[in-house]
Design an enzyme around this catalytic site. Structure first.
Site, short mmCIF file in Angstrom:
data_model
loop_
_atom_site.label_atom_id
_atom_site.label_comp_id
_atom_site.label_asym_id
_atom_site.label_seq_id
_atom_site.Cartn_x
_atom_site.Cartn_y
_atom_site.Cartn_z
N PRO A 142 2.79 1.06 -1.98
CA PRO A 142 2.26 2.25 -2.66
C PRO A 142 2.70 3.54 -1.95
O PRO A 142 3.51 3.50 -1.02
CB PRO A 142 0.76 2.05 -2.54
CG PRO A 142 0.60 1.39 -1.21
CD PRO A 142 1.83 0.58 -0.97
N TRP A 143 2.12 4.66 -2.36
CA TRP A 143 2.61 5.96 -1.90
C TRP A 143 1.77 6.59 -0.79
O TRP A 143 2.09 7.68 -0.32
CB TRP A 143 2.69 6.95 -3.08
CG TRP A 143 1.48 6.96 -3.99
CD1 TRP A 143 1.38 6.33 -5.20
CD2 TRP A 143 0.22 7.60 -3.77
NE1 TRP A 143 0.13 6.54 -5.74
CE2 TRP A 143 -0.59 7.32 -4.88
CE3 TRP A 143 -0.30 8.39 -2.74
CZ2 TRP A 143 -1.91 7.80 -4.99
CZ3 TRP A 143 -1.60 8.85 -2.84
CH2 TRP A 143 -2.39 8.56 -3.96
N PRO A 168 9.76 0.61 -2.52
CA PRO A 168 8.68 1.59 -2.30
C PRO A 168 8.22 2.19 -3.63
O PRO A 168 8.86 2.00 -4.67
CB PRO A 168 9.35 2.65 -1.43
CG PRO A 168 10.82 2.54 -1.72
CD PRO A 168 11.09 1.12 -2.15
N SER A 169 7.13 2.92 -3.56
CA SER A 169 6.61 3.62 -4.75
C SER A 169 7.61 4.67 -5.22
O SER A 169 8.27 5.33 -4.41
CB SER A 169 5.29 4.31 -4.39
OG SER A 169 4.96 5.26 -5.37
N SER A 219 -2.68 -0.83 -6.57
CA SER A 219 -3.96 -0.77 -7.28
C SER A 219 -4.38 -2.16 -7.79
O SER A 219 -3.55 -3.05 -7.96
CB SER A 219 -3.84 0.20 -8.45
OG SER A 219 -2.87 -0.29 -9.36
N ILE A 220 -5.65 -2.29 -8.09
CA ILE A 220 -6.17 -3.55 -8.63
C ILE A 220 -5.51 -3.86 -9.97
O ILE A 220 -5.11 -5.00 -10.24
CB ILE A 220 -7.71 -3.45 -8.78
CG1 ILE A 220 -8.36 -3.47 -7.39
CG2 ILE A 220 -8.26 -4.58 -9.65
CD1 ILE A 220 -9.85 -3.24 -7.39
N THR A 222 -2.56 -3.04 -11.15
CA THR A 222 -1.20 -3.57 -10.99
C THR A 222 -1.24 -4.93 -10.30
O THR A 222 -0.46 -5.82 -10.63
CB THR A 222 -0.31 -2.60 -10.19
OG1 THR A 222 -0.46 -1.29 -10.73
CG2 THR A 222 1.14 -3.00 -10.25
N GLU A 240 -2.92 -6.69 -1.58
CA GLU A 240 -3.79 -5.73 -0.87
C GLU A 240 -4.10 -4.63 -1.86
O GLU A 240 -3.22 -3.82 -2.18
CB GLU A 240 -3.08 -5.17 0.36
CG GLU A 240 -2.83 -6.17 1.46
CD GLU A 240 -4.10 -6.58 2.19
OE1 GLU A 240 -5.19 -6.09 1.84
OE2 GLU A 240 -3.99 -7.40 3.11
N CYS A 274 -6.76 3.12 1.24
CA CYS A 274 -7.45 2.06 0.49
C CYS A 274 -8.82 1.79 1.09
O CYS A 274 -9.80 1.59 0.38
CB CYS A 274 -6.61 0.80 0.47
SG CYS A 274 -6.08 0.29 2.10
P1 NAD Z 1 0.15 1.20 -8.02
O1 NAD Z 1 -0.45 -0.14 -8.25
O2 NAD Z 1 0.26 2.13 -9.15
O3 NAD Z 1 1.64 1.04 -7.47
C1 NAD Z 1 1.92 0.30 -6.31
C2 NAD Z 1 3.34 -0.19 -6.38
O4 NAD Z 1 3.46 -1.13 -7.45
C3 NAD Z 1 4.38 0.89 -6.67
O5 NAD Z 1 5.54 0.61 -5.91
C4 NAD Z 1 4.65 0.72 -8.15
O6 NAD Z 1 5.92 1.18 -8.56
C5 NAD Z 1 4.56 -0.79 -8.28
N1 NAD Z 1 4.28 -1.27 -9.64
C6 NAD Z 1 3.72 -0.61 -10.69
N2 NAD Z 1 3.61 -1.42 -11.75
C7 NAD Z 1 4.09 -2.62 -11.38
C8 NAD Z 1 4.20 -3.88 -12.03
N3 NAD Z 1 3.81 -4.06 -13.30
N4 NAD Z 1 4.70 -4.93 -11.33
C9 NAD Z 1 5.07 -4.77 -10.04
N5 NAD Z 1 5.00 -3.60 -9.37
C10 NAD Z 1 4.51 -2.54 -10.03
O7 NAD Z 1 -0.65 1.83 -6.80
P2 NAD Z 1 -0.46 3.28 -6.14
O8 NAD Z 1 -1.06 4.28 -7.06
O9 NAD Z 1 0.94 3.44 -5.68
O10 NAD Z 1 -1.35 3.14 -4.82
C11 NAD Z 1 -2.70 3.44 -4.79
C12 NAD Z 1 -3.52 2.18 -4.83
O11 NAD Z 1 -3.10 1.30 -3.78
C13 NAD Z 1 -4.99 2.44 -4.58
O12 NAD Z 1 -5.76 1.66 -5.46
C14 NAD Z 1 -5.19 1.97 -3.15
O13 NAD Z 1 -6.51 1.60 -2.86
C15 NAD Z 1 -4.25 0.83 -3.08
N6 NAD Z 1 -3.91 0.52 -1.69
C16 NAD Z 1 -4.37 -0.64 -1.13
C17 NAD Z 1 -4.11 -0.92 0.21
C18 NAD Z 1 -4.61 -2.18 0.86
O14 NAD Z 1 -4.06 -2.57 1.88
N7 NAD Z 1 -5.61 -2.86 0.33
C19 NAD Z 1 -3.39 -0.02 0.96
C20 NAD Z 1 -2.95 1.15 0.37
C21 NAD Z 1 -3.21 1.42 -0.96
#
Ligand code: NAD
Length: 481
Positions: A142-143, A168-169, A219-220, A222, A240, A274
Site C-alpha cells: 500500500p501507500w 507498489p501502490s 485494505s480489507i 482488496t 495484512e 493500519c
Molecule cells: P488498497 O487495498 O487499495 O491497495 C493496496 C495495494 O493493492 C495497492 O498496491 C493496489 O494497487 C493493489 N490492488 C488494488 N486492487 C487490487 C486487486 N484487485 N488485486 C490485487 N491488488 C490490488 O489499500 P491502500 O489504500 O493502498 O492502503 C490502505 C489500506 O491498507 C488501509 O486499509 C490500511 O489499514 C491497510 N494497511 C494494512 C497494513 C497491515 O499490515 N495490516 C499495513 C498498512 C496498510
C-alpha cells in the site's frame, strides 16, 4: 516517458506507457512511473522463476545478500528519503526512518536462525521437520509505508529461498522502483523484480499461474479479492489488512501522560497507519482531561510540507483518502459530534487536513465504526470496563488495540480480552522485526515478522529417514488409537 524504471531480471525494462505520480503536498504530478504490460509481468515472473533455482540452493549466500541489501539501503537514504517524501507526503525525517527500518528488517532476517526441528531420533528413524521455500512470491504493498512494508515481505521471502515480483501502490511507486535499481549491485538478477502499474496489475499478479504465494498488504476490500483470486490454484496468502484499533483508558490512568502517548499512537504518519489508534474510549471522570490533552497536542503540532524542517505531520497521501477523511469528519459533525480542535481541510494547496479531535459521539457513528486512516480521532466516553471491552470487540476489525492505566497488571488483563493480533499495554505501535504482526477477523490472515512471519514464506516438509534395514519398520503405535 517515465522518470523511473522497472527492474525485471536485473535489467531496466522500458514501458510503453506511464502514469503520473502526485506530490500530495501540492496536488500536482511531479514524476511518471512505468505502466507494466501483461507481457512484462510474464517476463518478471519468468525471471523470478528461473532465478529461484540457484537462489534457493545457497542459504549462506542469501544471508550475505541480505546484509549487503541493508548496507545499500543505509548508504542510499539521502537519495531515497526525498523521493519517499515527495510521493508519500511524510516529513523527511520520517522518510529516513522508513529507509532505516527497511535496513533493520534485512539485517534481522539475515541473522535469523532456522534450525530443523527433530521430532524423532531413535533406533527406528530420524524424523526432521524442515522448511522449504514456496517458490515465487507475488508481493503487493500500500501507500502508507511503501518501503518498510515492502521489506517486511522481501527480507523473509528471500531468506526462505523464494524470489519475488513486487508491485507498489500506484500512489507511491517511485521509492520502490528506485530501491530495486540500487539493489541490482548486490542482488542476483531475477531475485527481486519490481513492476509498477494500477490496481489491475495487482489483479493480474494474483491470478498469474507462476507465483505460489501472495503476500498482500492493503485494505480489507482488496484483501478479499486477493483471497478469491488465489483460491483456484490454492496459492498461499498472507493478508495484512485494515484496522480500527481501540485504545481503552482505565480509570487509574494519568490523563496528561496518556493523552500524549495516545496522540502519538493515533497521529503517527498522519493517522495513515493500519495499526494506529482509531478510536479512544475514556471513563467519564477522565473524559474532559483526556480530550483537553489530545486537543492541545493536535492544535500545536506543526503540519506542513514534508520538506520543511519543522513539519511533524504532512498531507494525507492522496485525493480519494483526503475526500474520505473529510466525508467521515463531516458525517460525525452532522450527527452531533463536536470538534475539540480541527474538523476541516486546510486552506492551502495539497491534501492537508487539520489534526482533529472529535467528542460527543458514540459507537454507530461512521468514524467510530469504520477505518478513517487519517488525522481525525474520535474520543468516546464509557462507564463500565466489561461493557467497553465488548464495544471494542464488536467489529469485524481485529488488528490491534491498547489499554492504558497505572496498574499495568490490570491493564494487561483487560488487554488480553481484546480480540486482536497485538494487544499493547501503556503503549501503541510498538513494532519490531522479531515480533509477529497480523490481524484477527477481517484484519488479516497470517502474520508477518519474526520466525512466524518467515514460516509463512515456506512449506513444511517432513524428512523421515528410516533406520530399519528393510525400510519396513513402520511404527503404527501412534497411528491407531
Ligand atoms: P488498497 O487495498 O487499495 O491497495 C493496496 C495495494 O493493492 C495497492 O498496491 C493496489 O494497487 C493493489 N490492488 C488494488 N486492487 C487490487 C486487486 N484487485 N488485486 C490485487 N491488488 C490490488 O489499500 P491502500 O489504500 O493502498 O492502503 C490502505 C489500506 O491498507 C488501509 O486499509 C490500511 O489499514 C491497510 N494497511 C494494512 C497494513 C497491515 O499490515 N495490516 C499495513 C498498512 C496498510
Amino acid at each position: 516517458m517515465s522518470d523511473f524504471v522497472m527492474t525485471i531480471g536485473g535489467d531496466t525494462v522500458p514501458a510503453a506507457d506511464s502514469f503520473g505520480v502526485v506530490n500530495p503536498a501540492n496536488g500536482e504530478v511531479f514524476a511518471h512511473a512505468p505502466e507494466c504490460s501483461t507481457e512484462q509481468l510474464d517476463a518478471a515472473f519468468d525471471a523470478a522463476s528461473k532465478a529461484q533455482r540457484d537462489w534457493k540452493a545457497d542459504e549462506a549466500a542469501r544471508r550475505a545478500v541480505l546484509v549487503s541489501m541493508a548496507d545499500v539501503l543505509l548508504e542510499s537514504s539521502a537519495e531515497l528519503a526525498p523521493i519517499l517524501t515527495a510521493e508519500q507526503g511524510k516529513p523527511l525525517g520520517d522518510a529516513h526512518i522508513e529507509v532505516f527500518a527497511s535496513a533493520i528488517w534485512c539485517q534481522y532476517f539475515a541473522n535469523l536462525e532456522t534450525p530443523p526441528h527433530v521430532i524423532q531420533d531413535d533406533g527406528e528413524a530420524l524424523v526432521e521437520v524442515v522448511r522449504r521455500p514456496v517458490g515465487v512470491v507475488a508481493a503487493i504493498t500500500p501507500w502508507n509505508f511503501p518501503l518498510t512494508l515492502a521489506f517486511w515481505k522481501i527480507a523473509p521471502a528471500l531468506l526462505a529461498g523464494n524470489t519475488l515480483v513486487l508491485k507498489p501502490s500506484p500512489f507511491t511507486p517511485l521509492t520502490t522502483l528506485k530501491v530495486a535499481e540500487l539493489l541490482r549491485d548486490v542482488v542476483p538478477p531475477g531475485v527481486i523484480n519490481v513492476v509498477s502499474g494500477g490496481d489491475q496489475l495487482g489483479a493480474w499478479m494474483t491470478g498469474h499461474p507462476v507465483p505460489r504465494k501472495i503476500s498482500f498488504t492493503g485494505s480489507i476490500e482488496t484483501g478479499k479479492l486477493v483471497a478469491q483470486s488465489a483460491a483456484p490454484d490454492l496459492k498461499r496468502v498472507t493478508l495484512e489488512l485494515g484496522g480500527n484499533d481501540p485504545a481503552i483508558v482505565l480509570d487509574d490512568a494519568d490523563p496528561a501522560v496518556v493523552s500524549k502517548a495516545i496522540f502519538a499512537g493515533a497521529f503517527n504518519n498522519n493517522g495513515q497507519v493500519c495499526s494506529a489508534i482509531k478510536r479512544v474510549y475514556v471513563p467519564e471522570a477522565l473524559y474532559d482531561d483526556v480530550v483537553d490533552g489530545l486537543a492541545a497536542q493536535a492544535s500545536s503540532i506543526k503540519v506542513g510540507e514534508g520538506t520543511e524542517a519543522d513539519s511533524k505531520l504532512g498531507p494525507i497521501n492522496n485525493a480519494p483518502q483526503f475526500e474520505r477523511v473529510q466525508e467521515l469528519v463531516a458525517d460525525a459533525l452532522t450527527h452531533g459530534a463536536r470538534a475539540a480542535t480541527g474538523g476541516h481541510a486546510m486552506d492551502r494547496p495539497g491534501y492537508f487536513f487539520e489534526p482533529t479531535i472529535l467528542t460527543g459521539l458514540s459507537d454507530g457513528t461512521r468514524i467510530v465504526d469504520e477505518e478513517q486512516f487519517g488525522p481525525a480521532l474520535p474520543v468516546i466516553s464509557y462507564r463500565d470496563v466489561d461493557d467497553v471491552v465488548e464495544r471494542a470487540n464488536a467489529t469485524h476489525f481485529g488488528l490491534s488495540g491498547s489499554v492504558w492505566g497505572a496498574d499495568s497488571d490490570r491493564a494487561a488483563e483487560v488487554a488480553g480480552r481484546l480480540e486482536c493480533g497485538t494487544a499493547w499495554v501503556n503503549t501503541h505501535l510498538a513494532l519490531a522485526p522479531q515480533q509477529p504482526f497480523g490481524g484477527f477477523k477481517w484484519s488479516g490472515l497470517g502474520v508477518e515478522n519474526g520466525p512466524w512471519g518467515l514460516a509463512e514464506f515456506t512449506e513444511v516438509q517432513v524428512v523421515h529417514r528410516s533406520k530399519g534395514a528393510d525400510g519396513l519398520n513402520i511404527n503404527t503405535a501412534g497411528l491407531v488409537s
